[in-house]
Design a protein around this motif. Structure first.
Motif, PDB file in Angstrom:
ATOM      1  N   ILE A  34      13.403   8.975  13.016  1.00 54.09           N
ATOM      2  CA  ILE A  34      12.284   8.710  12.111  1.00 54.09           C
ATOM      3  C   ILE A  34      12.275   7.233  11.747  1.00 54.09           C
ATOM      4  O   ILE A  34      13.273   6.536  11.879  1.00 54.09           O
ATOM      5  CB  ILE A  34      12.361   9.544  10.818  1.00 54.09           C
ATOM      6  CG1 ILE A  34      13.654   9.205  10.044  1.00 54.09           C
ATOM      7  CG2 ILE A  34      12.279  11.015  11.108  1.00 54.09           C
ATOM      8  CD1 ILE A  34      13.711   9.834   8.670  1.00 54.09           C
ATOM      9  N   THR A  35      11.119   6.749  11.311  1.00 49.81           N
ATOM     10  CA  THR A  35      10.995   5.385  10.826  1.00 49.81           C
ATOM     11  C   THR A  35      11.241   5.382   9.326  1.00 49.81           C
ATOM     12  O   THR A  35      10.570   6.100   8.593  1.00 49.81           O
ATOM     13  CB  THR A  35       9.585   4.825  11.112  1.00 49.81           C
ATOM     14  OG1 THR A  35       9.355   4.885  12.513  1.00 49.81           O
ATOM     15  CG2 THR A  35       9.468   3.387  10.649  1.00 49.81           C
ATOM     16  N   ILE A  36      12.215   4.571   8.853  1.00 52.87           N
ATOM     17  CA  ILE A  36      12.504   4.560   7.423  1.00 52.87           C
ATOM     18  C   ILE A  36      12.161   3.228   6.774  1.00 52.87           C
ATOM     19  O   ILE A  36      12.184   3.105   5.565  1.00 52.87           O
ATOM     20  CB  ILE A  36      13.981   4.903   7.141  1.00 52.87           C
ATOM     21  CG1 ILE A  36      14.911   3.875   7.792  1.00 52.87           C
ATOM     22  CG2 ILE A  36      14.287   6.297   7.619  1.00 52.87           C
ATOM     23  CD1 ILE A  36      16.380   4.100   7.477  1.00 52.87           C
ATOM     24  N   ASP A  37      11.836   2.210   7.560  1.00 50.12           N
ATOM     25  CA  ASP A  37      11.468   0.925   7.001  1.00 50.12           C
ATOM     26  C   ASP A  37      10.057   0.587   7.463  1.00 50.12           C
ATOM     27  O   ASP A  37       9.489   1.271   8.307  1.00 50.12           O
ATOM     28  CB  ASP A  37      12.467  -0.144   7.473  1.00 50.12           C
ATOM     29  CG  ASP A  37      12.468  -1.359   6.572  1.00 50.12           C
ATOM     30  OD1 ASP A  37      11.684  -1.371   5.603  1.00 50.12           O
ATOM     31  OD2 ASP A  37      13.230  -2.293   6.827  1.00 50.12           O
ATOM     32  N   VAL A  38       9.477  -0.458   6.894  1.00 49.15           N
ATOM     33  CA  VAL A  38       8.194  -0.936   7.387  1.00 49.15           C
ATOM     34  C   VAL A  38       8.477  -1.959   8.476  1.00 49.15           C
ATOM     35  O   VAL A  38       9.082  -3.003   8.216  1.00 49.15           O
ATOM     36  CB  VAL A  38       7.366  -1.588   6.261  1.00 49.15           C
ATOM     37  CG1 VAL A  38       6.024  -2.052   6.812  1.00 49.15           C
ATOM     38  CG2 VAL A  38       7.151  -0.605   5.126  1.00 49.15           C
ATOM     39  N   ALA A  39       8.088  -1.651   9.714  1.00 47.91           N
ATOM     40  CA  ALA A  39       8.329  -2.562  10.837  1.00 47.91           C
ATOM     41  C   ALA A  39       7.040  -3.316  11.137  1.00 47.91           C
ATOM     42  O   ALA A  39       6.003  -2.707  11.426  1.00 47.91           O
ATOM     43  CB  ALA A  39       8.787  -1.767  12.060  1.00 47.91           C
ATOM     44  N   MET A  86       5.359   2.887   2.639  1.00 49.43           N
ATOM     45  CA  MET A  86       4.006   2.958   3.158  1.00 49.43           C
ATOM     46  C   MET A  86       3.051   2.168   2.274  1.00 49.43           C
ATOM     47  O   MET A  86       2.173   1.449   2.754  1.00 49.43           O
ATOM     48  CB  MET A  86       3.572   4.428   3.256  1.00 49.43           C
ATOM     49  CG  MET A  86       2.141   4.628   3.756  1.00 49.43           C
ATOM     50  SD  MET A  86       0.975   4.744   2.383  1.00 49.43           S
ATOM     51  CE  MET A  86      -0.569   4.572   3.251  1.00 49.43           C
ATOM     52  N   VAL A  87       3.223   2.280   0.951  1.00 49.60           N
ATOM     53  CA  VAL A  87       2.368   1.542   0.011  1.00 49.60           C
ATOM     54  C   VAL A  87       2.550   0.042   0.216  1.00 49.60           C
ATOM     55  O   VAL A  87       1.591  -0.734   0.197  1.00 49.60           O
ATOM     56  CB  VAL A  87       2.696   1.934  -1.441  1.00 49.60           C
ATOM     57  CG1 VAL A  87       1.928   1.062  -2.425  1.00 49.60           C
ATOM     58  CG2 VAL A  87       2.360   3.401  -1.677  1.00 49.60           C
ATOM     59  N   THR A  88       3.783  -0.393   0.435  1.00 46.91           N
ATOM     60  CA  THR A  88       4.057  -1.815   0.688  1.00 46.91           C
ATOM     61  C   THR A  88       3.307  -2.298   1.917  1.00 46.91           C
ATOM     62  O   THR A  88       2.667  -3.348   1.910  1.00 46.91           O
ATOM     63  CB  THR A  88       5.565  -2.041   0.880  1.00 46.91           C
ATOM     64  OG1 THR A  88       6.255  -1.602  -0.280  1.00 46.91           O
ATOM     65  CG2 THR A  88       5.869  -3.509   1.124  1.00 46.91           C
ATOM     66  N   GLY A  89       3.375  -1.531   3.003  1.00 52.90           N
ATOM     67  CA  GLY A  89       2.693  -1.934   4.232  1.00 52.90           C
ATOM     68  C   GLY A  89       1.187  -1.949   4.092  1.00 52.90           C
ATOM     69  O   GLY A  89       0.499  -2.790   4.681  1.00 52.90           O
ATOM     70  N   ALA A  90       0.650  -1.016   3.291  1.00 51.26           N
ATOM     71  CA  ALA A  90      -0.803  -0.901   3.152  1.00 51.26           C
ATOM     72  C   ALA A  90      -1.396  -1.942   2.220  1.00 51.26           C
ATOM     73  O   ALA A  90      -2.603  -2.198   2.257  1.00 51.26           O
ATOM     74  CB  ALA A  90      -1.162   0.495   2.649  1.00 51.26           C
ATOM     75  N   SER A  91      -0.567  -2.561   1.376  1.00 54.73           N
ATOM     76  CA  SER A  91      -1.089  -3.434   0.320  1.00 54.73           C
ATOM     77  C   SER A  91      -1.813  -4.662   0.850  1.00 54.73           C
ATOM     78  O   SER A  91      -2.650  -5.233   0.151  1.00 54.73           O
ATOM     79  CB  SER A  91       0.054  -3.865  -0.613  1.00 54.73           C
ATOM     80  OG  SER A  91       1.028  -4.603   0.109  1.00 54.73           O
ATOM     81  N   THR A  92      -1.518  -5.092   2.076  1.00 52.74           N
ATOM     82  CA  THR A  92      -2.177  -6.285   2.622  1.00 52.74           C
ATOM     83  C   THR A  92      -3.027  -5.971   3.848  1.00 52.74           C
ATOM     84  O   THR A  92      -3.452  -6.882   4.556  1.00 52.74           O
ATOM     85  CB  THR A  92      -1.121  -7.341   3.011  1.00 52.74           C
ATOM     86  OG1 THR A  92      -0.211  -6.767   3.966  1.00 52.74           O
ATOM     87  CG2 THR A  92      -0.340  -7.811   1.792  1.00 52.74           C
ATOM     88  N   ALA A  93      -3.286  -4.698   4.114  1.00 57.94           N
ATOM     89  CA  ALA A  93      -3.957  -4.305   5.353  1.00 57.94           C
ATOM     90  C   ALA A  93      -5.476  -4.357   5.232  1.00 57.94           C
ATOM     91  O   ALA A  93      -6.048  -4.062   4.190  1.00 57.94           O
ATOM     92  CB  ALA A  93      -3.513  -2.904   5.763  1.00 57.94           C
TER      93      ALA A  93
END
Length: 642
Positions: free
Chosen positions: A103-108, A134-141
């Motif tokens: 599984i993926t556990i970090d934001v890559a 997921m929220v971290t990755g989505a914040s700048t998308a």
């Protein structure tokens, strides 16, 4: 650079030799540096194929070097999860723990480019435990690709991530129905999933999305149209990514907004204000306003590293100079003079809680919005959202990955806009003041009306006048320690000695206030925080009357003791740590509380099943094993009168 190295040029590799480097590399860089950049995320449930999809995009866009490809082929053979085919997920699942768990556990984050555009893609975790990532990755998308396993359909995490994507204001959504090869490329199955998802999307207010049937492993409808699905007539995934609008472009149509990041003062002859434009555009001569002060002036010049500009737009980082000398500093927001944003100190907001420790209403946190950092407290949630049913549930706190609507109060007014209007001025994070860990992400809805109607009333007889009349310095003497440590006994002796000296005092005792002011509170962590918040406010009001206030409370958490300290003027808060070992306090047990706690009759008892955080920088420490109550009181009195 070796002769077998290649640079991706669209979908065809260009092999670079030493002889070609000098004449070709400059032309290549010049061609690519002016392309637009799209940031997007992939999200969905565990094992929906997010990492495989990104690996396929990197592979098909020729963004893999020869040595990487060889390593990928070897790793795929050794892992053996794809029946001998290349396992594209290995390009993204870089952490050893991810490969072991599958599984993926970090934001890559990965970069790739085509002839039309550059891309940064965030592969976000699917497991519920890592929703905060997921929220971290989505914040700048700018765009979200929500994957669904064609065999599984719409799952809980699909709903959770879709809700968060919509909440975070990402309006360009692709529903990628993956693993179509495992359902025989069935059009019926694809449209069944799209129908199910459409129903949920309508419930959460998602206006539109683009469904695409794909196979990340086989490459169907990723870069090229799939021959296996002639019934699908829409764009390929990469084709849509190349044409999707950017959020910076959309923000150019709004009124000018620029949070100030720093004051640029290289010498005495230059003073500018640097930041990234969050919305709108600006020209020299434009009237602007600085918030929260409200001071107005005009733009004198727009300065950049490459020279002055006649126009700057959203997304650009610039330095502004003003025609007039007005106060402006980091955290302020420069706005269009005739269309300013709001300024307030109380808001309704949605919170996504991102840490194991529960949100405690009344506890002070640091709130970071843009370049501003202020102290904020959260009331108990208005409601928590069940992402499966979208029900509004009653809740007193928020746990890990919970989403709730709350009221937030800040220690001073800040400029803001609703998140739906401007994510830069409406999105914030909460930070634990003790650990500096980010505990929540939030989206402001609106200012509470009462924040516009409640103002400080100026008074002529102030705190200093009250204290001078009593010939003393007003302050709070805060006794903290375990139950049975002797706090109340020592505080009582100190008050008697101060009274004998003619000082005006008042003693607030932990047990006594629970008979009246705090009779509605229990002993959970949240109730303990509220208990101390109320006592702190009362103590501050009493110091405004010029009194010396003594308090005797366990007050187990450093955050709440710091909160009360922050309410006072510098030097007016004296923390007294009554240091008594647990075994000694338990041996005394004059109220029989430890005995009840040990037997399970008394829950959330400090020192037994609820923690006590010892002071780290108390002004006075008294050890009641070494000192008698009288001697301890003398030590405290000496500090107060010094």
């Amino acid at each position: 650079m070796s002769a077998d190295t290649h640079i991706a040029e669209g979908n065809d590799p260009v092999y670079v030799t030493d002889a070609l480097i000098a004449e070709d590399i400059d032309a290549y860089l010049e061609k690519h540096q002016h392309k637009t950049m799209l940031r997007f995320i992939t999200c969905g449930s565990v094992d929906d194929g997010k990492s495989t999809l990104i690996g396929r995009l990197l592979y098909d866009s020729k963004m893999i070097f020869e040595d990487q490809l060889a390593s990928l082929e070897n790793d795929s053979k050794s892992v053996g999860t794809q029946g001998g085919e290349i396992d594209f997920a290995l390009l993204v699942d870089g952490l050893a723990a991810e490969r072991e768990q599958g599984i993926t556990i970090d934001v890559a984050y990965r970069f790739f480019a085509t002839d039309k555009r550059k891309f940064i893609v965030a592969d976000t975790p699917g497991h519920e435990q890592y929703t905060r990532n997921m929220v971290t990755g989505a914040s700048t998308a700018d765009l979200a690709v929500i994957l669904i396993d064609a065999r599984q359909g719409v799952l809980t995490q699909t709903r959770r991530h879709s809700y968060l994507v919509n909440l975070l204001g990402i309006r360009n959504v692709v529903l990628a129905v993956n693993k179509m090869d495992l359902v025989d490329y069935s059009a019926e199955r694809f449209y069944e999933i799209v129908s199910d998802y459409s129903h949920f999307a309508k419930q959460i207010g998602m206006d539109s999305f683009l469904p695409i049937p794909i196979s990340g492993l086989k490459g169907d409808n990723i870069v090229e149209k799939s021959p296996h699905m002639p019934w699908y007539q829409g764009p390929t995934l990469l084709g849509h990514l190349e044409e999707a609008p950017l959020s910076d472009t959309a923000m150019q149509d709004y009124a000018f907004r620029m949070p100030v990041q720093w004051v640029n003062r290289p010498n005495l002859d230059f003073r500018g204000f640097t930041g990234q434009i969050g919305a709108g555009s600006v020209r020299p001569g434009d009237p602007i306003r600085v918030l929260p002060s409200g001071k107005t002036t005009r733009v004198k010049s727009i300065v950049t590293h490459d020279g002055n500009l006649d126009l700057a737009v959203a997304g650009q980082s610039i330095t502004l100079t003003f025609e007039d000398e007005i106060d402006c500093s980091r955290g302020d927001v420069i706005v269009q003079a005739d269309e300013p944003c709001e300024v307030a100190d109380q808001f309704e907001a949605t919170l996504v809680w991102m840490t194991d420790a529960e949100m405690l209403p009344g506890r002070p946190y640091l709130l970071k919005l843009g370049t501003q950092t202020v102290t904020a407290t959260v009331t108990e949630p208005k409601y928590e959202v069940n992402v499966n049913t979208l029900e509004h549930l009653a809740s007193k706190t928020l746990g890990l990955n919970a989403i709730g609507v709350v009221n937030i109060s800040t220690d001073r007014s800040i400029p803001f806009e609703s998140y739906a209007t401007n994510p830069d001025l409406g999105g914030f994070i909460l930070i634990d003041r003790m650990t500096n860990a980010t505990v929540a992400a939030g989206m402001i809805h609106f200012a509470l009306r009462r924040s516009q109607n409640v103002h400080w009333q100026a008074v002529d007889v102030d705190r200093d006048a009250h204290a001078a009349q009593k010939n003393q310095k007003a302050r709070v003497v805060w006794f903290t320690g375990l139950s049975g440590s002797g706090k109340s006994t020592i505080a009582n002796i100190v008050e008697k000695k101060l009274h004998a000296l003619g000082k005006h005092t008042f003693l607030l005792d932990g047990d006594n206030v629970r008979h009246g002011l705090n009779r509605d509170l229990g002993f959970t962590d949240a109730d303990r925080v509220e208990n101390i918040r109320r006592v702190g406010e009362v103590a501050r009001l009493m110091t405004d009357a010029g009194l010396i206030v003594l308090t005797a409370f366990i007050s187990p958490f450093r955050s709440e003791r710091q909160m009360v300290r922050d309410l006072m003027e510098n030097g007016d808060f004296v923390e007294v740590y009554v240091n008594t070992p647990l075994d000694v306090a338990e041996e005394r047990d004059v109220k029989g509380l430890y005995r009840k706690a040990r037997s399970g009759q008394l829950k959330n008892f400090t020192g037994i099943d609820s923690p006590y955080e010892e002071p780290e920088h108390a002004e006075v420490v008294v050890n009641t094993v070494e000192l008698s109550p009288e001697e301890a009181a003398e030590k405290v009195l000496e500090y107060i009168l010094r």
